[in-house]
Enzyme design. Structure first.
Site, PDB file in Angstrom:
ATOM      1  CG  HIS A 139      -2.074   0.923   1.087  1.00 45.14           C
ATOM      2  ND1 HIS A 139      -1.993   2.267   1.347  1.00 45.14           N
ATOM      3  CD2 HIS A 139      -3.340   0.679   0.665  1.00 45.14           C
ATOM      4  CE1 HIS A 139      -3.175   2.807   1.097  1.00 45.14           C
ATOM      5  NE2 HIS A 139      -4.006   1.877   0.676  1.00 45.14           N
TER       6      HIS A 139
ATOM      7  CG  ASP B  42      -8.521  -4.357  -2.793  1.00 43.41           C
ATOM      8  OD1 ASP B  42      -9.741  -4.193  -2.646  1.00 43.41           O
ATOM      9  OD2 ASP B  42      -7.768  -3.483  -3.255  1.00 43.41           O
TER      10      ASP B  42
HETATM   11  N1  CMC Z   1       4.068  -7.835  -4.542  1.00 41.88           N
HETATM   12  C1  CMC Z   1       5.423  -7.820  -4.680  1.00 41.88           C
HETATM   13  N2  CMC Z   1       6.184  -6.712  -4.568  1.00 41.88           N
HETATM   14  C2  CMC Z   1       5.550  -5.555  -4.306  1.00 41.88           C
HETATM   15  C3  CMC Z   1       4.152  -5.489  -4.136  1.00 41.88           C
HETATM   16  C4  CMC Z   1       3.414  -6.687  -4.271  1.00 41.88           C
HETATM   17  N3  CMC Z   1       2.074  -6.680  -4.136  1.00 41.88           N
HETATM   18  N4  CMC Z   1       3.784  -4.212  -3.887  1.00 41.88           N
HETATM   19  C5  CMC Z   1       4.929  -3.489  -3.887  1.00 41.88           C
HETATM   20  N5  CMC Z   1       5.995  -4.303  -4.135  1.00 41.88           N
HETATM   21  C6  CMC Z   1       7.404  -3.904  -4.162  1.00 41.88           C
HETATM   22  C7  CMC Z   1       7.695  -3.027  -5.372  1.00 41.88           C
HETATM   23  O1  CMC Z   1       8.071  -3.816  -6.478  1.00 41.88           O
HETATM   24  C8  CMC Z   1       8.826  -2.170  -4.851  1.00 41.88           C
HETATM   25  O2  CMC Z   1       9.997  -2.962  -4.815  1.00 41.88           O
HETATM   26  P1  CMC Z   1      11.457  -2.260  -5.076  1.00 41.88           P
HETATM   27  O3  CMC Z   1      11.625  -1.279  -3.956  1.00 41.88           O
HETATM   28  O4  CMC Z   1      12.417  -3.389  -5.049  1.00 41.88           O
HETATM   29  O5  CMC Z   1      11.355  -1.587  -6.428  1.00 41.88           O
HETATM   30  C9  CMC Z   1       8.442  -1.926  -3.379  1.00 41.88           C
HETATM   31  O6  CMC Z   1       7.630  -3.072  -3.017  1.00 41.88           O
HETATM   32  C10 CMC Z   1       7.666  -0.643  -3.149  1.00 41.88           C
HETATM   33  O7  CMC Z   1       6.509  -0.669  -3.953  1.00 41.88           O
HETATM   34  P2  CMC Z   1       5.974   0.537  -4.829  1.00 41.88           P
HETATM   35  O8  CMC Z   1       5.530   0.009  -6.164  1.00 41.88           O
HETATM   36  O9  CMC Z   1       6.956   1.668  -4.830  1.00 41.88           O
HETATM   37  O10 CMC Z   1       4.718   0.982  -3.974  1.00 41.88           O
HETATM   38  P3  CMC Z   1       3.588   1.962  -4.438  1.00 41.88           P
HETATM   39  O11 CMC Z   1       3.218   2.737  -3.251  1.00 41.88           O
HETATM   40  O12 CMC Z   1       3.970   2.714  -5.671  1.00 41.88           O
HETATM   41  O13 CMC Z   1       2.390   0.979  -4.875  1.00 41.88           O
HETATM   42  C11 CMC Z   1       0.570  -0.519  -4.713  1.00 41.88           C
HETATM   43  C12 CMC Z   1       1.396   0.556  -4.008  1.00 41.88           C
HETATM   44  C13 CMC Z   1      -0.666  -0.822  -3.856  1.00 41.88           C
HETATM   45  C14 CMC Z   1       0.078  -0.004  -6.079  1.00 41.88           C
HETATM   46  C15 CMC Z   1       1.425  -1.785  -4.893  1.00 41.88           C
HETATM   47  O14 CMC Z   1       1.836  -2.261  -3.628  1.00 41.88           O
HETATM   48  C16 CMC Z   1       0.698  -2.877  -5.660  1.00 41.88           C
HETATM   49  O15 CMC Z   1       0.659  -2.845  -6.889  1.00 41.88           O
HETATM   50  N6  CMC Z   1       0.082  -3.880  -4.925  1.00 41.88           N
HETATM   51  C17 CMC Z   1      -0.689  -4.916  -5.556  1.00 41.88           C
HETATM   52  C18 CMC Z   1      -2.040  -4.379  -6.011  1.00 41.88           C
HETATM   53  C19 CMC Z   1      -2.978  -4.144  -4.853  1.00 41.88           C
HETATM   54  O16 CMC Z   1      -3.144  -4.960  -3.949  1.00 41.88           O
HETATM   55  N7  CMC Z   1      -3.656  -2.971  -4.892  1.00 41.88           N
HETATM   56  C20 CMC Z   1      -4.642  -2.582  -3.873  1.00 41.88           C
HETATM   57  C21 CMC Z   1      -4.168  -1.432  -3.047  1.00 41.88           C
HETATM   58  S1  CMC Z   1      -5.167  -1.137  -1.568  1.00 41.88           S
HETATM   59  C22 CMC Z   1      -6.750  -0.734  -2.073  1.00 41.88           C
HETATM   60  C23 CMC Z   1      -6.854   0.276  -3.138  1.00 41.88           C
HETATM   61  O17 CMC Z   1      -6.123   1.277  -3.202  1.00 41.88           O
HETATM   62  O18 CMC Z   1      -7.749   0.143  -3.963  1.00 41.88           O
END
Ligand code: CMC
Length: 429
Positions: free
Chosen positions: A306, A363
């Site tokens: 998140h 989720d």
């Molecule tokens: N599985 C594996 N690795 C992950 C995941 C995951 N679900 N989420 C983040 N990471 C890694 C990401 O690759 C990055 O790694 P590195 O630092 O090595 O590059 C690190 O963790 C930080 O992640 P980020 O992409 O910079 O985080 P963000 O704040 O930009 O994205 C997010 C947040 C929710 C979009 C992302 O965690 C994600 O895509 N999660 C899966 C989709 C999901 O469950 N979405 C629902 C979010 S909650 C409800 C809503 O908002 O609707």
């Protein structure tokens, strides 16, 4: 003395005011940065940017705190109803008995949609995702209320709010009925908000349908948990679209489109599809965790991570408890719940997830509850939209009422393209 932040750039010092929120969170007010320095801020993904001030929802992502209008989410989930929580978010206080009754009555009497809209549903192929139907139908609602679309008229907005909340629920249920080829079921005024929705989803004209009170309770809780989450992608979209003075239906329709993506609300559908895939592969959760850690693969553990929560999402904890309770009450054993719990345990003990503070989000377990309620997978994000509606409305309304966010939303950019270039005639290219 008022706190100031000093910025040194191109050999000169500039001072900017520091503003402090009611929970002591700090921000540097850069609203005059470009005027004073000629520079802009650069923050792709807006992870460090406060686009507005807001009095609706407070989140402390480090401590796992979520409060609507100051009230902890745990208390609302246990004691409130979705209708009461919607009122709280939109109007800023818990309603009195009279206010609540009045709000309920308005929701009850504005539940039908214009009969001609029923024909719109027939134009979609049966494979259409209900989210695309929902977003276009909500936009179409504007056509029926030209006299209520002025975003700066309090009178018109107040008349519109219950219509938006009530009619979108009806459209959501109709989009499901149409997708399975059943006749639509009209709203029933004797039923409350959630029971009425379940009745429109699951009743058929040929036999009576009793709404299960346990299911109504669970749905109330789920919708409350989704009702607001401050400046997330869809809410920011609603604010941005609304800042152009687009009407409430158009703004909410844009929010629905933003929510649809699998990184946002679409994750609830993606989680269950991922769990089904793991189930088909023999329940090997370790392989899924390994794949999610592989930087070369595009696979992420859906329902994990998140932008704001760097600890357990408090909504996920409540949903997990409800999921256990509902399934044991229904005496249902869902193999996907077992896989989800093992997946969570494996991920939470893995250094990759620990170092990055990746925990289950709202989720991760919500799809499993929708499954237990008999709601089909492609409707999960529609359910999220219904839940998030009061939050979108509250933010849209707050934006129009506040002086500091009354300007149109219009970010800047750092241009990295060609500098001035000659136009080359086609024969010479
Ligand atoms: N599985 C594996 N690795 C992950 C995941 C995951 N679900 N989420 C983040 N990471 C890694 C990401 O690759 C990055 O790694 P590195 O630092 O090595 O590059 C690190 O963790 C930080 O992640 P980020 O992409 O910079 O985080 P963000 O704040 O930009 O994205 C997010 C947040 C929710 C979009 C992302 O965690 C994600 O895509 N999660 C899966 C989709 C999901 O469950 N979405 C629902 C979010 S909650 C409800 C809503 O908002 O609707």
């Amino acid at each position: 003395m008022d706190e100031k932040a000093e910025l040194k750039v191109a050999g000169k010092s500039y001072f900017f005011p520091v503003i402090t929120g009611s929970e002591n969170e700090k921000a540097v007010d850069f609203s005059k940065l470009r005027d004073q320095t000629g520079y802009i801020t650069y923050d792709p993904g807006y992870g460090n940017t406060g686009a507005c001030s807001s009095a609706i929802t407070f989140i402390d992502g480090e401590k796992g705190i979520l409060r609507y209008r100051g009230i902890p989410i745990e208390d609302l989930a246990e004691k409130s109803t979705f209708v009461e929580t919607s009122y709280l978010l939109i109007y800023g206080h818990l309603p009195t008995k009279v206010e609540l009754e009045d709000f309920r009555t308005k929701l009850t009497y504005h539940s039908m949609i214009h009969e001609s809209m029923l024909r719109f549903f027939d134009g979609y192929p049966s494979s259409a995702h209900p989210m695309c139907i929902l977003s276009s139908m909500v936009s179409s609602l504007s056509a029926y209320y030209p006299e209520l679309l002025d975003p700066v008229s309090d009178e018109q907005v107040d008349a519109l709010v219950p219509r938006v909340l009530s009619k979108i629920r009806t459209i959501a249920a109709y989009s499901y009925k149409k997708s399975i080829g059943q006749p639509v079921i009209y709203p029933v005024n004797a039923l409350n908000y959630c029971a009425n929705f379940l009745h429109m989803m699951f009743a058929v004209p040929s036999e009576p349908y009793e709404v299960d009170p346990d299911v109504v309770d669970t749905l109330n809780t789920l919708l409350i948990l989704h009702a607001d989450h401050e400046q997330n992608c869809s809410t920011s979209t609603v604010r941005l679209v609304g800042s152009s003075h687009a009407n409430l239906f158009a703004s909410v329709s844009a929010g629905i489109s933003a929510l649809w993506g699998p990184r946002h609300g679409g994750a609830n559908q993606a989680v269950v599809e991922m769990l089904e895939q793991i189930h088909r592969n023999g329940g090997d959760v370790k392989a899924a965790v390994t794949a999610a850690k592989d930087r070369d693969s595009k696979f992420l553990l859906m329902g994990f991570g998140h932008r704001v929560y760097k600890s357990y999402d408090p909504r996920a904890a409540i949903i997990r408890r409800h999921c256990d309770r509902l399934l044991s009450k229904q005496k249902v054993k869902d193999p996907l719940l077992d896989i989800a719990k093992r997946l969570e345990e494996t991920a939470l003990s893995d250094p990759y997830f620990k170092e990055r503070n990746l925990y289950p989000n709202v989720d991760f377990y919500s799809g499993l509850i929708y499954r237990a309620l008999g709601i089909p997978t492609n409707m999960y994000t529609v359910m999220f939209s219904l839940g998030r509606l009061p939050g979108w409305i509250a933010h849209w309304r707050e934006m129009h009422q506040s002086s500091d966010s009354s300007r149109i939303g219009r970010p800047r950019q750092v241009y990295t393209g060609e500098t001035i270039s000659p136009y080359v005639p086609i024969e010479a290219r």
